[in-house]
Each structure stands twice: as C-alpha cells, then as structure tokens.
Write an enzyme that holds these catalytic residues in place. Structure first.
Site, mmCIF file in Angstrom:
data_model
loop_
_atom_site.group_PDB
_atom_site.id
_atom_site.type_symbol
_atom_site.label_atom_id
_atom_site.label_comp_id
_atom_site.label_asym_id
_atom_site.label_seq_id
_atom_site.Cartn_x
_atom_site.Cartn_y
_atom_site.Cartn_z
ATOM 1 N N GLU A 180 53.315 29.706 41.576
ATOM 2 C CA GLU A 180 53.501 31.148 41.501
ATOM 3 C C GLU A 180 53.146 31.787 42.837
ATOM 4 O O GLU A 180 52.295 31.287 43.569
ATOM 5 C CB GLU A 180 52.595 31.736 40.405
ATOM 6 C CG GLU A 180 52.889 31.113 39.049
ATOM 7 C CD GLU A 180 52.019 31.649 37.918
ATOM 8 O OE1 GLU A 180 52.350 31.378 36.756
ATOM 9 O OE2 GLU A 180 51.011 32.326 38.181
ATOM 10 N N CYS B 214 50.540 36.866 48.172
ATOM 11 C CA CYS B 214 49.547 35.878 47.800
ATOM 12 C C CYS B 214 50.319 34.619 47.438
ATOM 13 O O CYS B 214 51.147 34.640 46.531
ATOM 14 C CB CYS B 214 48.760 36.423 46.606
ATOM 15 S SG CYS B 214 47.537 35.278 45.963
ATOM 16 N N CYS C 281 45.290 22.799 41.135
ATOM 17 C CA CYS C 281 44.168 22.789 42.073
ATOM 18 C C CYS C 281 43.155 21.768 41.583
ATOM 19 O O CYS C 281 42.945 21.625 40.381
ATOM 20 C CB CYS C 281 43.509 24.165 42.135
ATOM 21 S SG CYS C 281 42.189 24.298 43.377
ATOM 22 N N CYS D 120 37.038 25.080 39.422
ATOM 23 C CA CYS D 120 36.122 26.204 39.193
ATOM 24 C C CYS D 120 36.351 26.721 37.766
ATOM 25 O O CYS D 120 37.490 27.016 37.387
ATOM 26 C CB CYS D 120 36.366 27.314 40.208
ATOM 27 S SG CYS D 120 36.195 26.741 41.923
ATOM 28 N N CYS E 194 38.430 30.018 36.845
ATOM 29 C CA CYS E 194 39.767 30.198 37.431
ATOM 30 C C CYS E 194 40.798 29.451 36.598
ATOM 31 O O CYS E 194 40.631 28.266 36.296
ATOM 32 C CB CYS E 194 39.765 29.666 38.863
ATOM 33 S SG CYS E 194 41.391 29.673 39.641
ATOM 34 N N CYS F 253 43.879 37.588 40.834
ATOM 35 C CA CYS F 253 43.081 36.457 41.309
ATOM 36 C C CYS F 253 42.631 35.585 40.157
ATOM 37 O O CYS F 253 42.041 36.062 39.197
ATOM 38 C CB CYS F 253 41.807 36.928 42.003
ATOM 39 S SG CYS F 253 42.080 37.958 43.411
HETATM 40 N N1 SAH Z 1 41.151 27.779 46.463
HETATM 41 C C1 SAH Z 1 40.996 28.960 47.243
HETATM 42 C C2 SAH Z 1 42.056 30.026 46.990
HETATM 43 C C3 SAH Z 1 42.464 30.335 45.575
HETATM 44 S S1 SAH Z 1 41.676 31.552 44.626
HETATM 45 C C4 SAH Z 1 39.634 29.565 47.004
HETATM 46 O O1 SAH Z 1 38.969 29.183 46.066
HETATM 47 O O2 SAH Z 1 39.205 30.392 47.818
HETATM 48 C C5 SAH Z 1 41.513 33.036 45.484
HETATM 49 C C6 SAH Z 1 40.246 33.765 45.086
HETATM 50 O O3 SAH Z 1 40.263 34.195 43.702
HETATM 51 C C7 SAH Z 1 39.007 32.902 45.237
HETATM 52 O O4 SAH Z 1 37.983 33.642 45.831
HETATM 53 C C8 SAH Z 1 38.689 32.590 43.795
HETATM 54 O O5 SAH Z 1 37.357 32.186 43.626
HETATM 55 C C9 SAH Z 1 39.021 33.891 43.118
HETATM 56 N N2 SAH Z 1 39.127 33.782 41.665
HETATM 57 C C10 SAH Z 1 39.434 32.693 40.938
HETATM 58 N N3 SAH Z 1 39.433 32.983 39.625
HETATM 59 C C11 SAH Z 1 39.114 34.291 39.516
HETATM 60 C C12 SAH Z 1 38.977 35.177 38.414
HETATM 61 N N4 SAH Z 1 39.157 34.756 37.173
HETATM 62 N N5 SAH Z 1 38.671 36.461 38.675
HETATM 63 C C13 SAH Z 1 38.510 36.876 39.953
HETATM 64 N N6 SAH Z 1 38.637 36.097 41.031
HETATM 65 C C14 SAH Z 1 38.934 34.808 40.815
#
Ligand code: SAH
Length: 362
Positions: free
Chosen positions: A93, A106, A113, A117, A120, A354
């Site tokens: 996406e 974005c 991934c 985390c 996410c 995000c």
């Molecule tokens: N792998 C990279 C980029 C992808 S996510 C990274 O982790 O930085 C981009 C951003 O969105 C990251 O800061 C991630 O931690 C954040 N993110 C992931 N899940 C989220 C959520 N449910 N709510 C808000 N931010 C989130």
C-alpha cells in the site's frame, strides 16, 4: 524478485541494457524522459520511439510492476490510499496526502515487515519479501501521475504558480526500509537524481524512518544524501521498548539515540523521534522527562519529537492516550527545550494512517 525495470538501473546501466537488446544507447534517455519527466505510461504516447522498436523497449525496460487493486479516498479526496498487487501476488500500500502547499507520499519498502512491533498492523503479518528499487519508486511515480491527471483535489490559491508534484516522500508505509538497504538507497537515488535520470526531488523532502538498525543508520549517514532520519523510539527505557519495538533487544535505546545523533552530526539534518502515544503504556510524565533528559544530554538543536496518537489496529488491546495526557506529554518535552509537534494523522477511516497498512484484500 520482479523483472528488472528502468528504475532499478543507474543511467549508465540503462544504456547498457538497451544496447544489449540491440537498440541504440540513446533510447535509454528517451525512455527515462517518458518515465520520470513526462510520467507517460501509455506506449502510444512515446512517439519518439520507432513503432517497430517500441514494444521490445517498453516490455523490457518498463514492465508493469504494480497493478492497482483499489484506491480509497478520505479527507474530501485529499488523501488517497492505493492498494497494489505485485507480479507475484504480494500486496503493498501507499498513501498520497495533499496539503495546500505540498504533497506527501507515504510508501512501502517491503511487502509486510519483519520487525514485529505489536501495535503496528503491518508487523502482525510478518515479512513477505523485499521490494525492488523500481517497485518502491513506481509508487511515487504512480502518485505523480494521479496529480498530473488532476485526480487529487485540495491545492491552494497559489498552486498554479508551482508545478504540481510530489514534494515529500516518507518511508513510513509497510516495511523496514533499512532492512532492505541497497534497494531503498537505489530508490532514494532515483527520487533525487535530476530529471530525466530521476524524479529530481530534493533530499530534504525525504524521510527515512527506522526502528533503529544502528549499523544501517551509520551507513546511511555516509551516503552523502541528506535525507531526514526518523527514529521510531516509542519508549525511553529498554524494559518497555523491548516489548514495543522488539529489535530493541539487539540495539538498545542508548545505542539507537547515539546513532541518531551521529546521523545529525554527519548530515546536519535534524532527526525526528517518533513516539506513538499509547494510553497508560508509554504516556506517563516520567517517561516524557526521561526522554527529554536522554535527548538534551546528547546535544542541543539536533532533534525534535513527533508524538503520534496511536491509531487503532485489529486485534490490539491498546488505544491512544487521552487528549489531556497527550498535551501534558508534549508540554513536558517542550519544558526540556525539545521542539515537539503532534503528528497530524490522515486517512484513519480508510486504514491508511500510520501502522494501519496491512494490504488485506477484504
Ligand atoms: N519500519 C519503519 C517505518 C514504518 S512505520 C519504522 O518503524 O519506523 C512508520 C511509523 O508509524 C513508525 O514510527 C511506526 O512506529 C508508527 N506506527 C506503527 N503503528 C502505529 C500505530 N498503530 N499508530 C501510530 N503509529 C504507528
């Protein structure tokens, strides 16, 4: 991996590739102009390529990499999430966000991934595969074409004076781009190389976001491309960060922050600290103070913090901090002298915000 595409190759390699197909070397420049500058995707419009040669050049150099599955819009059409199918059926996406004075995309660097985390959505599905350089670049080119075709509303009164283009690209879609290092760097080069070799974007408009892969951050600092680094910290203490960002068991908070500081020293670019505020998990005043201390200990003026209200994801028990708590967190950081701005979230209702990108077909 997908078929090789012009956008996978540096300009000299493109020339060699068209010559290997039995064409004149200058055809490479013509193809690059169509792709990066004119944003043409219909071979019928490539009238400077002889009709006899066109099919072979186009199929070899501009194979279709992304097929749209659907486009979802939010924010009165100003946010567009695109779901793409790749040649092998993998899905990714990208999200285009139009603001009065800029357009931010974005983009995804991997299908899925591997960083796992727990808050996410992408992390929950695991890693399918790395994207090629051209698969990364093509997401931006597709967005640029949408803008060029007038498909995205929302410019301001001055927009006629500026060419409408993608001004910012953030590697904050699916994937950990620094875990797909060479292809991500290739994409950065294609985005920043002047037209027609690339899209001619300013490196200052690009943000590389990472969970904190320390060796890759140091390597990026040495590339001589001053993109902005965003570090997804989410907790200032190892105990909590081990849970929220599992790679923390490999590179600790202190090591990730030291690498971020070195990145600032090497590039002069102020680093962004990403911090998703999760109710009663990481939003306590003491954590704001600890974060403020860790950042000011390392230097002045090198960093700013981007708290992001947690976006809901399926199956997660966590939710965003209460507004008053969020405000207090921000004020505490500011009291330490750390510039802090809450990230504006777009596209929540289309699962485009995000951490919500999961590329489900449903
Ligand atoms: N792998 C990279 C980029 C992808 S996510 C990274 O982790 O930085 C981009 C951003 O969105 C990251 O800061 C991630 O931690 C954040 N993110 C992931 N899940 C989220 C959520 N449910 N709510 C808000 N931010 C989130």
């Amino acid at each position: 991996m997908p078929p090789t595409h012009l956008a996978d190759l540096a300009p000299a390699e493109r020339k060699a590739a068209v010559e290997a197909l039995g064409h004149k070397g200058f055809r490479a420049k013509q193809l690059s102009t169509h792709y990066f500058e004119r944003l043409v995707d219909d071979p019928a419009e490539m009238t400077d390529l002889p009709a006899r040669e066109r099919p072979s050049l186009v199929s070899a150099m501009l194979p279709t990499l992304l097929t749209p599955v659907r486009h979802l819009v939010a924010d009165d059409g100003r946010t567009v999430k695109s779901v793409w199918r790749l040649h092998d059926g993998a899905m990714v996406e990208s999200v285009l966000m139009r603001y009065p004075d800029r357009v931010t995309m974005c983009i995804s660097s991997q299908a899925g991934c591997g960083m796992n985390c727990p808050f996410c959505a992408t992390g929950q599905g695991g890693l399918t595969r790395n994207l090629s350089t051209a698969e990364i670049v093509e997401q931006v080119v597709a967005g640029a074409r949408m803008l060029r075709r007038g498909e995205v509303p929302g410019g301001d009164a001055h927009e006629r004076k500026r060419p409408l283009r993608v001004s910012n690209v953030v590697f904050m879609g699916m994937g950990e781009a620094l875990a797909n290092y060479n292809r991500a760097i290739g994409a950065i080069r294609r985005l920043t190389d002047p037209a027609p070799d690339g899209l001619g974007m300013s490196a200052r408009g690009l943000v590389m976001s990472t969970v904190g892969l320390v060796p890759a951050i140091d390597r990026l600092a040495g590339e001589g491309i001053p993109v902005t680094l965003a570090l997804s910290l989410h907790a200032p203490d190892d105990t909590l960060r081990d849970e929220l960002v599992p790679i923390n068991t490999r590179w600790r908070v202190g090591e990730a922050l030291d690498a971020a500081y070195r990145y600032f020293e090497a590039t002069g670019r102020r680093v962004s600290i990403e911090y998703a505020l999760i109710r009663d998990i990481n939003d306590q005043a003491w954590r704001a103070d600890l974060l403020g201390d860790l950042l000011t200990q390392r230097g002045k003026g090198w960093v700013h913090v981007n708290p992001i209200p947690l976006n809901p994801t399926p199956g997660s028990k966590w939710t965003a901090s209460r507004p008053g708590v969020e405000q207090q967190f921000v004020e505490r950081l500011r009291a330490h002298g750390i510039p802090t701005t809450v990230r504006d979230t777009r596209g929540q209702d289309i699962d485009g915000a995000c951490g919500q990108l999961a590329a489900t077909t449903g």
